[in-house]
Scaffold this motif. Sequence first.
Motif, PDB file in Angstrom:
ATOM      1  N   ARG A  17       0.793  -1.228   0.000  1.00  0.00           N
ATOM      2  CA  ARG A  17       0.000   0.000   0.000  1.00  0.00           C
ATOM      3  C   ARG A  17       0.822   1.273   0.000  1.00  0.00           C
ATOM      4  NH1 ARG A  17      -4.090  -1.011   4.669  1.00  0.00           N
ATOM      5  NH2 ARG A  17      -4.594   1.146   4.223  1.00  0.00           N
ATOM      6  N   GLY A  18       2.143   1.166   0.147  1.00  0.00           N
ATOM      7  CA  GLY A  18       3.005   2.340   0.096  1.00  0.00           C
ATOM      8  C   GLY A  18       3.207   3.001   1.448  1.00  0.00           C
ATOM      9  N   ALA A  19       4.193   3.890   1.480  1.00  0.00           N
ATOM     10  CA  ALA A  19       4.602   4.556   2.720  1.00  0.00           C
ATOM     11  C   ALA A  19       3.478   5.364   3.378  1.00  0.00           C
ATOM     12  CB  ALA A  19       5.817   5.438   2.459  1.00  0.00           C
ATOM     13  N   PRO A  20       2.621   6.064   2.612  1.00  0.00           N
ATOM     14  CA  PRO A  20       1.571   6.839   3.288  1.00  0.00           C
ATOM     15  C   PRO A  20       0.609   5.969   4.102  1.00  0.00           C
ATOM     16  CG  PRO A  20       1.828   7.582   1.023  1.00  0.00           C
ATOM     17  CD  PRO A  20       2.652   6.332   1.169  1.00  0.00           C
ATOM     18  N   ALA A  21       0.485   4.691   3.749  1.00  0.00           N
ATOM     19  CA  ALA A  21      -0.440   3.801   4.457  1.00  0.00           C
ATOM     20  C   ALA A  21       0.125   3.290   5.778  1.00  0.00           C
ATOM     21  CB  ALA A  21      -0.797   2.613   3.567  1.00  0.00           C
ATOM     22  N   LEU A  22       1.402   3.524   6.039  1.00  0.00           N
ATOM     23  CA  LEU A  22       2.001   3.005   7.255  1.00  0.00           C
ATOM     24  C   LEU A  22       1.664   3.899   8.443  1.00  0.00           C
ATOM     25  CD1 LEU A  22       3.807   0.856   8.592  1.00  0.00           C
ATOM     26  CD2 LEU A  22       5.736   2.405   8.225  1.00  0.00           C
ATOM     27  N   VAL A 102      11.063  -1.092   0.318  1.00  0.00           N
ATOM     28  CA  VAL A 102       9.951  -0.571   1.104  1.00  0.00           C
ATOM     29  C   VAL A 102      10.429   0.207   2.320  1.00  0.00           C
ATOM     30  CG1 VAL A 102       8.343  -2.327   0.289  1.00  0.00           C
ATOM     31  CG2 VAL A 102       9.573  -2.728   2.402  1.00  0.00           C
ATOM     32  N   VAL A 103      11.501  -0.235   2.926  1.00  0.00           N
ATOM     33  CA  VAL A 103      11.984   0.454   4.124  1.00  0.00           C
ATOM     34  C   VAL A 103      12.557   1.818   3.769  1.00  0.00           C
ATOM     35  CG1 VAL A 103      13.667   0.384   6.006  1.00  0.00           C
ATOM     36  CG2 VAL A 103      12.321  -1.640   5.457  1.00  0.00           C
ATOM     37  N   THR A 104      13.348   1.879   2.724  1.00  0.00           N
ATOM     38  CA  THR A 104      13.921   3.177   2.364  1.00  0.00           C
ATOM     39  C   THR A 104      12.833   4.143   1.890  1.00  0.00           C
ATOM     40  OG1 THR A 104      14.541   2.345   0.176  1.00  0.00           O
ATOM     41  CG2 THR A 104      16.240   2.318   1.893  1.00  0.00           C
ATOM     42  N   ALA A 105      11.785   3.622   1.288  1.00  0.00           N
ATOM     43  CA  ALA A 105      10.677   4.487   0.884  1.00  0.00           C
ATOM     44  C   ALA A 105       9.974   5.070   2.106  1.00  0.00           C
ATOM     45  CB  ALA A 105       9.675   3.709   0.042  1.00  0.00           C
ATOM     46  N   ALA A 106       9.870   4.280   3.158  1.00  0.00           N
ATOM     47  CA  ALA A 106       9.184   4.733   4.366  1.00  0.00           C
ATOM     48  C   ALA A 106      10.028   5.701   5.177  1.00  0.00           C
ATOM     49  CB  ALA A 106       8.809   3.538   5.229  1.00  0.00           C
ATOM     50  N   ALA A 107      11.326   5.570   5.069  1.00  0.00           N
ATOM     51  CA  ALA A 107      12.227   6.345   5.919  1.00  0.00           C
ATOM     52  C   ALA A 107      12.652   7.638   5.228  1.00  0.00           C
ATOM     53  CB  ALA A 107      13.436   5.503   6.287  1.00  0.00           C
TER      54      ALA A 107
END
Length: 175
Positions: A17-22, A102-107
Amino acid sequence: MKRDELLDAAERLLADRGAPALTLATCAQAAGVSKGGLLYHFNSKEALIRALVERLIADFDQLIGEHPPPGGPSGPPRAYTERYVHATFAALRTGRLRRWAVVTAAAGDPDLLAPLREAMARWHSDELAHEPDPAVSEVVRLACEGVWEVATHAPGLYSQQHYDDLEQRLLAMLR
């Protein structure tokens, strides 16, 4: 629920779902626990992301350490760059690249990425002066970064056989 299971749920959520969904609530829901259960392990979204970053660094460090010397444990030690190449392609073969993406996108927060920047600096400088040809070793390490980028952003571009051949060519450059 164990800490790693919560991190796995966060990674799946990011990938799907991408970083905004976290959020802590969506992560708890994805893991099948209460928000309080998640908060027991991670008191904020930043703490969760920091744990994801720390886990991927530890994972790659472990991959680097898993490659024994040629001829077994009693053989001559592998140069660091050779272990780095093997670790890179092991990560590619086992699907660990998804974790990095996914982790680097979230961070997106520079403070959350600081440990990754430090690890990257270490991975690209460790034992470089002890390599038979430091300049070639540096080029090979940088080529591995290119492999990460292509495999992450264009996952179907090359076949596994192509990556296997590329791994062998990079290793041959070190001999």
